[in-house]
Design an enzyme around this catalytic site. Structure first.
Site, PDB file in Angstrom:
ATOM      1  N   HIS A  28       0.857  -1.186   0.000  1.00 52.15           N
ATOM      2  CA  HIS A  28       0.000   0.000   0.000  1.00 52.15           C
ATOM      3  C   HIS A  28       0.898   1.243   0.000  1.00 52.15           C
ATOM      4  O   HIS A  28       1.730   1.393   0.889  1.00 52.15           O
ATOM      5  CB  HIS A  28      -0.897   0.025   1.235  1.00 52.15           C
ATOM      6  N   TYR A  32      -8.610   5.502   8.218  1.00 51.81           N
ATOM      7  CA  TYR A  32      -8.724   5.764   9.647  1.00 51.81           C
ATOM      8  C   TYR A  32      -9.710   6.929   9.797  1.00 51.81           C
ATOM      9  O   TYR A  32      -9.483   7.989   9.220  1.00 51.81           O
ATOM     10  CB  TYR A  32      -7.374   6.181  10.246  1.00 51.81           C
ATOM     11  N   PRO A  51      -3.305  -0.340  18.884  1.00 52.82           N
ATOM     12  CA  PRO A  51      -3.110  -0.722  17.475  1.00 52.82           C
ATOM     13  C   PRO A  51      -3.207   0.417  16.449  1.00 52.82           C
ATOM     14  O   PRO A  51      -2.967   0.199  15.259  1.00 52.82           O
ATOM     15  CB  PRO A  51      -4.229  -1.757  17.227  1.00 52.82           C
ATOM     16  N   LYS A  68       1.725  -0.900  14.906  1.00 57.74           N
ATOM     17  CA  LYS A  68       3.137  -1.086  15.271  1.00 57.74           C
ATOM     18  C   LYS A  68       3.468  -2.355  16.059  1.00 57.74           C
ATOM     19  O   LYS A  68       4.633  -2.749  16.152  1.00 57.74           O
ATOM     20  CB  LYS A  68       3.618   0.123  16.096  1.00 57.74           C
ATOM     21  N   TYR A 109       4.847   5.883  10.193  1.00 59.70           N
ATOM     22  CA  TYR A 109       3.934   4.791   9.827  1.00 59.70           C
ATOM     23  C   TYR A 109       4.674   3.716   9.036  1.00 59.70           C
ATOM     24  O   TYR A 109       4.455   2.518   9.245  1.00 59.70           O
ATOM     25  CB  TYR A 109       2.758   5.353   9.011  1.00 59.70           C
TER      26      TYR A 109
END
Ligand code: RFL
Ligand code: PHB
Length: 402
Positions: A75, A204, A296, A300, A394
């Site tokens: 992604h 998100y 979460p 990570k 990220y």
């Protein structure tokens, strides 16, 4: 009573234990894994979905990346929806070429179990009464019961890869460790279904009704999460309730595209930040969730477990190839640096993306915190430097040099 001998005794056949075992075995370092439950039970836990490049590379180094290369998807970005506004974090552009791999922890674990079976390395599944003995001496051992028989496993080192509720961390005397913890006033209700995901990338969502995440395992399997109260019970959430609430939290176009279906799995996980310092005691080393937990939101947990594995593996190689007998003494110090960065990022993302109205503080304090966090998110999302800060973390900070 049977006595066994190995170089590294590994407690726990989750991703940490299996990956460490495979890397060590490939280098000719003998290891035995002791696991509390069955292999099937381990595979039934639905957890992580996003792998950093560091973990992808480590799986390749272990020779366990064949199926991931075929079935996983890189992604290049993900979306954050903030009260109706949409922001795409373009990982590839913001980090000069990095991406994340979408491939489930269940599949990583299945591949590692298969690889271990292929090399006929020993794993004692369904073991009970696992106990660590003399970790602070030169002759540590692990005792356990398997099929009604008692075993003592003598070894050089013990890798405690037995997750947050395991025995390893608990067997370090209180005066030899410090634990840091932050509990959050909510949990995540997760649902897995054989339905096509609403989007090609993760979304998100921060909404007044609480956080939601649209994730996936493949083009035909979706994974969704909802922020729920800590007191909520999974039995009280029917599939229909879940889908209704998710539709209210997703951006409108995604909600319109949402395909619903029966859940394959549904569970609630509390959110926690936790670190145990140091991550070692004598010849016992804590790896992954045994040493630390992150909420979460930053994806990570598994990735941090992988960087611990990489660090311990490389240090053990230095011990066994004779280049540095004391190399493992540096483990905790090296691992903790990366651990705290991931802890901070996961805590920060969690603060920004969740609704804290339920927190047991007076409403003015809670509203003020809410305003700060909305402003924080707004600031980071609306300029490229801010987005770069999110993207850089990220995709994962580089592994520490060993
Ligand atoms: P595990 O996976 O908990 O495995 C530990 C193993 O040890 C066994 N065990 C024992 N064995 C012998 N004797 C005992 N006394 C034992 N006690 C326990 C257990 O049965 C188990 O098999 O720890 P490990 O290997 O360190 O792996 C850590 C990861 O599982 C965890 O960090 C991630 O799943 C966290 N996580 C995520 N991480 C990511 O990097 N990306 C994500 O997208 C992501 N999403 C998630 C997540 C975790 C979640 N939950 C449910 C906590 C999403 C969720 C919802
Ligand atoms: C998941 O797909 O399970 C997942 C993905 C990203 C997260 C957490 C969980 O941040």
């Amino acid at each position: 009573m049977q006595t066994l001998t190995t170089q590294v005794a590994i407690i726990g056949a989750g991703p940490s234990g299996l990956l460490l075992g495979q890397l060590l075995a490939n280098k000719g370092i003998d290891n035995i894994i002791i696991e509390r439950v069955s292999g099937e039970y381990v595979l039934g836990r639905i957890r992580a979905g996003i792998l950093e490049q560091g973990l992808v590379d480590l799986l390749a180094e272990a020779g366990v990346d064949e199926r991931m290369k075929q079935q996983g998807h890189f992604h290049d970005g993900f979306e954050i929806a903030h009260y109706g506004k949409r922001f795409r974090i373009d990982l590839k552009t913001l980090t000069e070429g990095s991406a994340v791999m979408c491939y489930g922890q269940t599949e990583v674990t299945r591949d590692l179990m298969q690889a271990r079976e292929n090399i006929a390395a020993t794993t004692y599944y369904e073991s009970s009464d696992v106990q660590i003995n003399d970790a602070d001496s030169d002759t540590p051992s692990v005792s356990f019961t398997h099929n009604g028989e008692q075993f003592t496993l003598n070894c050089d080192y013990i890798a405690g890869c037995d997750g947050f509720h395991g025995v390893s961390r608990k067997s370090i005397p209180d005066e030899n460790k410090t634990e840091f913890e932050r509990l959050y006033p909510f949990g995540w209700l997760g649902l897995l279904s054989d339905t096509p995901p609403v989007a090609n990338e993760l979304i998100y969502c921060k909404t007044e009704r609480g956080f939601a995440l649209a994730s996936m395992r493949s083009n035909t399997r979706s994974r969704y999460y909802l922020q729920v109260r800590l007191t909520d019970k999974v039995e009280n959430w029917s599939d229909a309730d879940f889908w209704d609430e998710l539709k209210k939290r997703l951006p409108q176009d995604a909600a319109e595209r949402l395909v619903t279906g029966p859940s394959l799995e549904k569970s609630i996980a509390p959110l926690r930040s936790f670190v145990c310092e140091p991550m070692q005691y004598g010849r016992l080393f804590l790896v992954g969730d045994a040493a630390h937990i992150v909420p979460p939101t930053g994806a990570k947990g598994l990735n941090l477990a992988a960087s611990d594995v990489a660090t311990l593996f490389r240090l053990l190689c230095q011990v066994y190839d004779g280049s540095d007998d004391a190399a493992v003494e540096r483990y905790s110090q090296i691992a903790l640096k990366r651990v705290w960065h991931a802890e901070r990022f996961s805590w920060w993302m969690s603060n920004m993306l969740h609704e804290f109205k339920d927190e047991q503080v007076d409403s003015q304090t809670s509203q003020t915190f809410e305003r700060f966090m909305n402003s924080e998110l707004d600031f980071y999302l609306n300029n490229e430097a801010g987005q770069t800060v999110i993207a850089t973390q990220y995709v994962g900070l580089p592994y520490e040099k060993v």
